[in-house]
Write an enzyme that holds these catalytic residues in place. Structure first.
Site, PDB file in Angstrom:
ATOM      1  N   TRP A   1     -21.686 -24.256   9.516  1.00  0.00           N
ATOM      2  CA  TRP A   1     -21.701 -22.771   9.312  1.00  0.00           C
ATOM      3  C   TRP A   1     -22.808 -22.426   8.277  1.00  0.00           C
ATOM      4  O   TRP A   1     -23.238 -21.286   8.127  1.00  0.00           O
ATOM      5  CB  TRP A   1     -20.430 -22.131   9.391  1.00  0.00           C
ATOM      6  CG  TRP A   1     -19.472 -22.588   8.314  1.00  0.00           C
ATOM      7  CD1 TRP A   1     -18.365 -23.285   8.616  1.00  0.00           C
ATOM      8  CD2 TRP A   1     -19.578 -22.337   6.814  1.00  0.00           C
ATOM      9  NE1 TRP A   1     -17.964 -23.823   7.547  1.00  0.00           N
ATOM     10  CE2 TRP A   1     -18.504 -23.226   6.274  1.00  0.00           C
ATOM     11  CE3 TRP A   1     -20.429 -21.740   6.038  1.00  0.00           C
ATOM     12  CZ2 TRP A   1     -18.368 -23.186   4.943  1.00  0.00           C
ATOM     13  CZ3 TRP A   1     -20.224 -21.818   4.676  1.00  0.00           C
ATOM     14  CH2 TRP A   1     -19.165 -22.740   4.101  1.00  0.00           C
ATOM     15  N   ASN A   2     -22.758 -23.623   7.433  1.00  0.00           N
ATOM     16  CA  ASN A   2     -23.546 -23.028   6.185  1.00  0.00           C
ATOM     17  C   ASN A   2     -25.009 -22.964   6.251  1.00  0.00           C
ATOM     18  O   ASN A   2     -25.726 -22.237   5.609  1.00  0.00           O
ATOM     19  CB  ASN A   2     -23.231 -23.943   4.752  1.00  0.00           C
ATOM     20  CG  ASN A   2     -23.390 -25.245   5.273  1.00  0.00           C
ATOM     21  OD1 ASN A   2     -23.626 -25.697   6.346  1.00  0.00           O
ATOM     22  ND2 ASN A   2     -23.516 -26.225   3.983  1.00  0.00           N
TER      23      ASN A   2
ATOM     24  N   LYS B   1     -24.044 -27.718  19.561  1.00  0.00           N
ATOM     25  CA  LYS B   1     -22.550 -27.272  19.582  1.00  0.00           C
ATOM     26  C   LYS B   1     -22.465 -26.490  17.889  1.00  0.00           C
ATOM     27  O   LYS B   1     -22.465 -27.145  17.065  1.00  0.00           O
ATOM     28  CB  LYS B   1     -21.429 -28.149  19.594  1.00  0.00           C
ATOM     29  CG  LYS B   1     -20.166 -27.728  20.200  1.00  0.00           C
ATOM     30  CD  LYS B   1     -19.642 -26.701  19.466  1.00  0.00           C
ATOM     31  CE  LYS B   1     -18.820 -26.991  17.983  1.00  0.00           C
ATOM     32  NZ  LYS B   1     -18.461 -26.133  17.040  1.00  0.00           N
ATOM     33  N   PRO B   2     -22.894 -25.480  17.967  1.00  0.00           N
ATOM     34  CA  PRO B   2     -23.018 -24.471  16.542  1.00  0.00           C
ATOM     35  C   PRO B   2     -21.647 -24.274  16.081  1.00  0.00           C
ATOM     36  O   PRO B   2     -20.608 -24.369  16.921  1.00  0.00           O
ATOM     37  CB  PRO B   2     -23.673 -23.327  16.867  1.00  0.00           C
ATOM     38  CG  PRO B   2     -23.614 -23.076  18.449  1.00  0.00           C
ATOM     39  CD  PRO B   2     -23.311 -24.435  19.088  1.00  0.00           C
ATOM     40  N   ALA B   3     -21.409 -24.129  14.831  1.00  0.00           N
ATOM     41  CA  ALA B   3     -20.024 -23.901  14.377  1.00  0.00           C
ATOM     42  C   ALA B   3     -19.628 -22.568  14.863  1.00  0.00           C
ATOM     43  O   ALA B   3     -20.375 -21.565  15.118  1.00  0.00           O
ATOM     44  CB  ALA B   3     -20.281 -23.647  12.632  1.00  0.00           C
TER      45      ALA B   3
ATOM     46  N   SER C   1     -17.710 -31.906   7.554  1.00  0.00           N
ATOM     47  CA  SER C   1     -17.153 -32.579   6.528  1.00  0.00           C
ATOM     48  C   SER C   1     -16.819 -33.813   6.925  1.00  0.00           C
ATOM     49  O   SER C   1     -16.816 -34.494   8.069  1.00  0.00           O
ATOM     50  CB  SER C   1     -15.535 -31.731   6.588  1.00  0.00           C
ATOM     51  OG  SER C   1     -14.977 -32.193   7.712  1.00  0.00           O
TER      52      SER C   1
ATOM     53  N   GLU D   1     -24.154 -36.667   8.575  1.00  0.00           N
ATOM     54  CA  GLU D   1     -24.325 -35.874   7.278  1.00  0.00           C
ATOM     55  C   GLU D   1     -22.907 -35.260   6.795  1.00  0.00           C
ATOM     56  O   GLU D   1     -22.544 -34.369   7.520  1.00  0.00           O
ATOM     57  CB  GLU D   1     -25.417 -34.757   7.153  1.00  0.00           C
ATOM     58  CG  GLU D   1     -26.753 -35.304   7.914  1.00  0.00           C
ATOM     59  CD  GLU D   1     -27.419 -36.266   6.938  1.00  0.00           C
ATOM     60  OE1 GLU D   1     -27.045 -36.352   5.816  1.00  0.00           O
ATOM     61  OE2 GLU D   1     -28.407 -36.955   7.275  1.00  0.00           O
ATOM     62  N   LEU D   2     -22.187 -35.701   5.775  1.00  0.00           N
ATOM     63  CA  LEU D   2     -21.016 -35.477   5.514  1.00  0.00           C
ATOM     64  C   LEU D   2     -20.845 -34.623   4.071  1.00  0.00           C
ATOM     65  O   LEU D   2     -21.892 -34.303   3.683  1.00  0.00           O
ATOM     66  CB  LEU D   2     -20.053 -36.742   5.375  1.00  0.00           C
ATOM     67  CG  LEU D   2     -20.100 -37.324   7.102  1.00  0.00           C
ATOM     68  CD1 LEU D   2     -19.213 -38.494   6.915  1.00  0.00           C
ATOM     69  CD2 LEU D   2     -19.676 -36.195   8.136  1.00  0.00           C
TER      70      LEU D   2
ATOM     71  N   CYS E   1     -23.678 -28.453   1.021  1.00  0.00           N
ATOM     72  CA  CYS E   1     -23.284 -29.956   0.562  1.00  0.00           C
ATOM     73  C   CYS E   1     -23.963 -30.490  -0.528  1.00  0.00           C
ATOM     74  O   CYS E   1     -23.751 -31.745  -0.850  1.00  0.00           O
ATOM     75  CB  CYS E   1     -23.375 -30.861   1.909  1.00  0.00           C
ATOM     76  SG  CYS E   1     -24.787 -30.787   2.866  1.00  0.00           S
TER      77      CYS E   1
HETATM   78  P1  ADP Z   1     -16.631 -27.361   7.695  1.00  0.00           P
HETATM   79  O1  ADP Z   1     -15.429 -27.819   6.725  1.00  0.00           O
HETATM   80  O2  ADP Z   1     -17.954 -27.323   7.110  1.00  0.00           O
HETATM   81  O3  ADP Z   1     -16.240 -26.156   8.600  1.00  0.00           O
HETATM   82  P2  ADP Z   1     -16.319 -28.890   9.997  1.00  0.00           P
HETATM   83  O4  ADP Z   1     -16.488 -30.352   9.887  1.00  0.00           O
HETATM   84  O5  ADP Z   1     -15.010 -28.577  10.114  1.00  0.00           O
HETATM   85  O6  ADP Z   1     -17.062 -28.331   8.764  1.00  0.00           O
HETATM   86  O7  ADP Z   1     -16.974 -28.426  11.216  1.00  0.00           O
HETATM   87  C1  ADP Z   1     -18.412 -28.699  11.404  1.00  0.00           C
HETATM   88  C2  ADP Z   1     -18.887 -28.711  12.847  1.00  0.00           C
HETATM   89  O8  ADP Z   1     -17.997 -29.605  13.538  1.00  0.00           O
HETATM   90  C3  ADP Z   1     -18.289 -27.284  13.435  1.00  0.00           C
HETATM   91  O9  ADP Z   1     -19.280 -27.088  14.370  1.00  0.00           O
HETATM   92  C4  ADP Z   1     -17.077 -27.431  14.029  1.00  0.00           C
HETATM   93  O10 ADP Z   1     -16.906 -26.707  15.343  1.00  0.00           O
HETATM   94  C5  ADP Z   1     -17.172 -28.954  14.384  1.00  0.00           C
HETATM   95  N1  ADP Z   1     -15.945 -29.802  14.711  1.00  0.00           N
HETATM   96  C6  ADP Z   1     -14.743 -29.676  13.928  1.00  0.00           C
HETATM   97  N2  ADP Z   1     -13.957 -30.493  14.416  1.00  0.00           N
HETATM   98  C7  ADP Z   1     -14.528 -31.372  15.447  1.00  0.00           C
HETATM   99  C8  ADP Z   1     -13.997 -32.416  16.116  1.00  0.00           C
HETATM  100  N3  ADP Z   1     -12.875 -32.929  16.231  1.00  0.00           N
HETATM  101  N4  ADP Z   1     -15.029 -32.782  17.303  1.00  0.00           N
HETATM  102  C9  ADP Z   1     -16.320 -32.405  17.056  1.00  0.00           C
HETATM  103  N5  ADP Z   1     -16.528 -31.353  16.397  1.00  0.00           N
HETATM  104  C10 ADP Z   1     -15.785 -30.840  15.745  1.00  0.00           C
END
Ligand code: ADP
Length: 496
Positions: free
Chosen positions: A165-166, A189-191, A244, A265-266, A299
């Site tokens: 989302w950032n 797949k956007p946030a 993340s 990219e974590l 990040c």
């Molecule tokens: P943040 O901590 O920045 O919100 P996330 O890693 O939770 O980051 O989310 C980043 C993206 O990954 C979002 O689009 C979220 O919907 C997606 N996401 C979160 N969990 C999963 C999963 N288990 N499998 C696939 N996508 C995921």
């Protein structure tokens, strides 16, 4: 005086004619099970839009569409793919104000930053349009006279692109640009917090003439059904994810099932080192930019600010003066420098980090509190904070704060700064300021990070290979190597 801006009117006008759904085959669809979810403004809590909520069946339909579109798209001459990418980039710049407004409304960042992100996002499409035309092969001298070896580079296939989302526009185009340039088709797949920026781009892909199925966008409130569908399906050959480290770890595990290519990219925990010989003004400016962009929610944000003792007092004073002058408020107001945090858990983490630092001996130089309740409808606005005499064992140094909190950690010498900087499982970006050119090379070579800003707090650009080492990820985005992530290498051994 805060300029008068009619926020409700801007919101209403932005979404009056907006049409979003699950974007598959260039159509805007409802969810097959009829579900919907709401997208909210993090600055006000208002619902911006109610949109279809994709489930497993919708993800499956998107995979079908992307797979069906792949042969024709990958066979198209690269120049034609490049032309379409350039067209989308041009449309993004033409519609920049609208795209930026949508981003500020759903994400919260100040409008000026949102405009900057749209320009930056468009630059990935332009850059990779150029790279599309330079996907060269090789002819290699063979091991026997009656053989020739030809190396070919071909698109990986259907790619799933998962974004956070950032940076709702730039993270998407940084993946879509190279994927489409290489001849891959994509399911994005956007946030869940920020799907509208991505969906608005869907309209531009249609307008630019992209064939149905090449780009598909799947908004969903829960990523798991989508995730299961793409990981179970043999036809999805590549996952590119920004988010993340915890989720990255899950995706690596899931990819074992059907052995997919992965780009990740974590998280980061960026050190920002100010040496005694730094240009003070440049270092202060740089630290402000690196720390407070997007309210500290990037990040590559400076997370640990190490300042050498000889310049510490002067730096702390000048930096605090700047930070104390920053304006916190709704990102649509032209004088806001700091918008809301994305949600309450993000704000609670900031508060926890500040309290932990103060309890362990740090001193508050400015900020340290949420905005007063009357100016803080969502309770997610936090005043930009500077902590003096922080130390490496505090939460602010151990974890990524992801908020507008700057801990200043004094250090004695270069060796100590490098040791502390590298003392993290993460390795995305690091910054340092010095006027000694020998030190620039010495320190840059020893920092265990993928991106180093030396006297530069804004290193990201489409021309450079963005990415991390250690637990910050796998692969690179941007630069001349960015397209390699979406290409398979195949060779043809030819007997003659
Ligand atoms: P943040 O901590 O920045 O919100 P996330 O890693 O939770 O980051 O989310 C980043 C993206 O990954 C979002 O689009 C979220 O919907 C997606 N996401 C979160 N969990 C999963 C999963 N288990 N499998 C696939 N996508 C995921």
């Amino acid at each position: 005086m805060t300029p008068t801006v009619d926020l409700a009117q801007i919101t209403a006008a932005t979404f009056a004619d907006a049409r979003y759904g699950i974007f598959i085959n260039n159509e805007w669809r409802s969810a097959q099970d009829g579900k919907t979810f709401t997208v909210e403004n993090p600055a006000t809590g208002d619902v911006l839009m109610t949109i279809p909520d994709a489930g497993a069946a919708d993800a499956q339909a998107a995979i079908d569409a992307a797979y069906a579109a792949l042969p024709a798209w990958s066979a198209l001459p690269a120049g034609q793919r490049a032309d379409m990418l350039r067209k989308v980039a041009a449309l993004m710049l033409e519609r920049r104000e609208r795209l930026a407004t949508i981003m500020t409304l759903e994400q919260g960042k100040p409008l000026a930053e949102a405009r900057g992100e749209i320009t930056y996002a468009a630059s990935f499409l332009t850059w990779f349009a150029g790279e599309a035309e330079r996907v060269y092969g090789q002819i290699v001298p063979a091991n026997t006279p009656n053989k020739r070896i030809l190396v070919l580079r071909q698109p990986v296939g259907v790619c799933a692109l998962i974004t956070p989302w950032n940076f709702p526009a730039a993270m998407l185009t940084r993946k879509l640009g190279p994927a489409l340039a290489a001849g891959c088709t994509a399911i994005c797949k956007p946030a869940e917090q920020t799907p509208l920026s991505a969906l608005e781009l869907g309209h531009l892909f249609v307008e630019a003439g992209f064939p149905p199925g090449v780009v598909n966008i799947i908004p969903a409130s829960n990523p798991i059904p989508f995730s299961n569908a793409i990981f179970d399906d043999e036809r999805v050959r590549k996952i590119s994810f920004t988010g993340s480290t915890e989720v990255g770890r899950i995706l690596i595990t899931n990819s074992a099932k059907t052995i997919k290519r992965m780009s990740l990219e974590l998280g980061g925990n960026a050190p920002f080192i100010v040496f005694d010989d730094a240009d003070l003004t440049a270092a202060v400016r740089g630290a402000i930019t690196s720390k407070f962009r997007n309210s500290g929610q990037t990040c590559i944000c400076a997370n640990r600010i190490f300042v050498q003792r000889g310049i510490y007092e002067r730096f702390a004073e000048a930096f605090t003066r700047e930070v104390a002058g920053m304006k916190v408020g709704n990102g649509l107001l032209p004088d806001s420098n700091i918008g809301p945090l994305i949600d309450l858990p993000a704000r609670d983490k900031v508060q926890r980090h500040v309290e932990n630092a103060l309890a362990h001996g740090a001193q508050l130089l400015t900020g340290g509190t949420p905005l007063p309740a009357e100016a803080n409808p969502t309770r997610t606005f936090w005043t930009p904070t500077v902590l003096a005499n922080a130390s490496t064992d505090m939460l602010v140094a151990q974890e990524e704060t992801f908020g507008p909190v700057a801990p200043l950690i004094p250090f004695d010498d270069e060796e100590q700064a490098i040791t502390w900087a590298n003392d993290t499982p993460f390795g995305l970006s690091a910054y340092f300021f010095t006027r000694d050119v020998s030190r620039v090379f010495r320190v840059a070579e020893r920092l265990e990070f993928g991106i180093i800003g030396a006297n530069d707090a804004l290193p990201s650009t489409a021309q450079a290979p963005f990415g991390g080492v250690k637990q910050s990820g796998l692969g690179r985005e941007g630069g001349s190597v960015g397209i390699d992530e979406y290409l398979e290498v195949k060779y043809l051994a030819l007997g003659i």
